[in-house]
Design a protein around this motif. Structure first.
Motif, PDB file in Angstrom:
ATOM      1  N   ALA A  54      -7.160 -31.295   5.020  1.00 21.91           N
ATOM      2  CA  ALA A  54      -6.786 -30.485   6.179  1.00 21.91           C
ATOM      3  C   ALA A  54      -7.271 -31.084   7.491  1.00 21.91           C
ATOM      4  O   ALA A  54      -8.269 -31.802   7.538  1.00 21.91           O
ATOM      5  N   ARG A  55      -6.564 -30.758   8.528  1.00 23.52           N
ATOM      6  CA  ARG A  55      -6.982 -31.112   9.880  1.00 23.52           C
ATOM      7  C   ARG A  55      -8.032 -30.101  10.326  1.00 23.52           C
ATOM      8  O   ARG A  55      -8.160 -29.026   9.766  1.00 23.52           O
ATOM      9  N   GLY A  56      -8.767 -30.441  11.358  1.00 19.05           N
ATOM     10  CA  GLY A  56      -9.770 -29.530  11.897  1.00 19.05           C
ATOM     11  C   GLY A  56     -11.164 -29.890  11.411  1.00 19.05           C
ATOM     12  O   GLY A  56     -11.357 -30.803  10.612  1.00 19.05           O
ATOM     13  N   THR A  57     -12.150 -29.150  11.906  1.00 18.32           N
ATOM     14  CA  THR A  57     -13.548 -29.460  11.611  1.00 18.32           C
ATOM     15  C   THR A  57     -14.254 -28.390  10.790  1.00 18.32           C
ATOM     16  O   THR A  57     -15.371 -28.613  10.338  1.00 18.32           O
ATOM     17  N   THR A  58     -13.629 -27.230  10.622  1.00 18.66           N
ATOM     18  CA  THR A  58     -14.251 -26.149   9.860  1.00 18.66           C
ATOM     19  C   THR A  58     -13.208 -25.453   9.002  1.00 18.66           C
ATOM     20  O   THR A  58     -11.998 -25.650   9.171  1.00 18.66           O
ATOM     21  N   CYS A  59     -13.703 -24.630   8.110  1.00 18.46           N
ATOM     22  CA  CYS A  59     -12.845 -23.709   7.369  1.00 18.46           C
ATOM     23  C   CYS A  59     -13.631 -22.423   7.181  1.00 18.46           C
ATOM     24  O   CYS A  59     -14.849 -22.388   7.353  1.00 18.46           O
ATOM     25  N   SER A  60     -12.930 -21.367   6.849  1.00 14.02           N
ATOM     26  CA  SER A  60     -13.619 -20.119   6.562  1.00 14.02           C
ATOM     27  C   SER A  60     -13.298 -19.690   5.139  1.00 14.02           C
ATOM     28  O   SER A  60     -12.210 -19.952   4.622  1.00 14.02           O
ATOM     29  N   LEU A  61     -14.277 -19.055   4.530  1.00 14.64           N
ATOM     30  CA  LEU A  61     -14.158 -18.528   3.180  1.00 14.64           C
ATOM     31  C   LEU A  61     -14.428 -17.040   3.255  1.00 14.64           C
ATOM     32  O   LEU A  61     -15.423 -16.614   3.843  1.00 14.64           O
ATOM     33  N   ARG A  62     -13.540 -16.264   2.679  1.00 18.82           N
ATOM     34  CA  ARG A  62     -13.696 -14.808   2.644  1.00 18.82           C
ATOM     35  C   ARG A  62     -13.512 -14.358   1.208  1.00 18.82           C
ATOM     36  O   ARG A  62     -12.547 -14.754   0.547  1.00 18.82           O
ATOM     37  N   LEU A  63     -14.433 -13.543   0.721  1.00 20.70           N
ATOM     38  CA  LEU A  63     -14.371 -13.000  -0.630  1.00 20.70           C
ATOM     39  C   LEU A  63     -14.348 -11.488  -0.534  1.00 20.70           C
ATOM     40  O   LEU A  63     -15.093 -10.898   0.247  1.00 20.70           O
ATOM     41  N   LEU A  64     -13.512 -10.875  -1.341  1.00 22.41           N
ATOM     42  CA  LEU A  64     -13.364  -9.428  -1.322  1.00 22.41           C
ATOM     43  C   LEU A  64     -13.251  -8.910  -2.743  1.00 22.41           C
ATOM     44  O   LEU A  64     -12.382  -9.363  -3.498  1.00 22.41           O
ATOM     45  N   ALA A  65     -14.146  -7.996  -3.099  1.00 27.65           N
ATOM     46  CA  ALA A  65     -14.086  -7.363  -4.420  1.00 27.65           C
ATOM     47  C   ALA A  65     -13.093  -6.219  -4.360  1.00 27.65           C
ATOM     48  O   ALA A  65     -13.193  -5.343  -3.506  1.00 27.65           O
ATOM     49  N   GLN A  66     -12.128  -6.245  -5.249  1.00 29.38           N
ATOM     50  CA  GLN A  66     -11.131  -5.187  -5.367  1.00 29.38           C
ATOM     51  C   GLN A  66     -11.290  -4.552  -6.740  1.00 29.38           C
ATOM     52  O   GLN A  66     -11.882  -5.163  -7.640  1.00 29.38           O
ATOM     53  N   PRO A  67     -10.773  -3.360  -6.943  1.00 37.40           N
ATOM     54  CA  PRO A  67     -10.941  -2.715  -8.253  1.00 37.40           C
ATOM     55  C   PRO A  67     -10.403  -3.541  -9.421  1.00 37.40           C
ATOM     56  O   PRO A  67     -10.983  -3.545 -10.496  1.00 37.40           O
TER      57      PRO A  67
END
Length: 125
Positions: A54-67
């Motif tokens: 990927a291009r760019g210098t950062t990425c984000s990670l998001r985690l979500l617990a669902q039922p």
């Protein structure tokens, strides 16, 4: 829900795995160990793809617990969608990650716009 921003460096993959293990260890009811391993592998593959492609210098990670699952979202500044390519068994350039993510997840979506893309994978819990 938990979120992390990672620099696009090789060590981001290990940090993302640690972040994921901590997240999974803190949710109730607990995630089945086999499913937890699949979530961790998915995070590892998606972040590796960002670091490598990927291009760019950062990425984000998001985690979500669902039922009924765990949502994994990885966003980066590159609007190009992931592409499948032939796995490289000799030069070590990859080609395995995207098919692994698609196989492990119950659903995978890619949302792209001018500012980049977000890949969302829903995994069993």
């Amino acid at each position: 829900m938990d979120r992390a921003t990672l620099d696009k460096q090789p060590e981001a993959v290990a940090l993302a795995r640690d972040f994921t293990r901590n997240f999974l260890g803190g949710i109730h009811p607990a995630v089945d160990p086999e499913d937890a391993a699949s979530v961790e592998l998915t995070v590892s593959e998606l972040v590796t793809n960002v670091v490598r492609h990927a291009r760019g210098t950062t990425c984000s990670l998001r985690l979500l617990a669902q039922p009924d699952g765990i949502a994994v979202e990885v966003a980066d500044a590159d609007p190009r969608p992931p592409r499948e390519r032939a796995p490289d068994l000799t030069a070590g350039t990859g080609g395995f990650g995207w098919p692994i993510v698609q196989q492990l997840a119950k659903a995978v979506t890619v949302s792209a716009g001018a500012g980049g893309k977000t890949i969302r994978a829903i995994l069993p819990r």
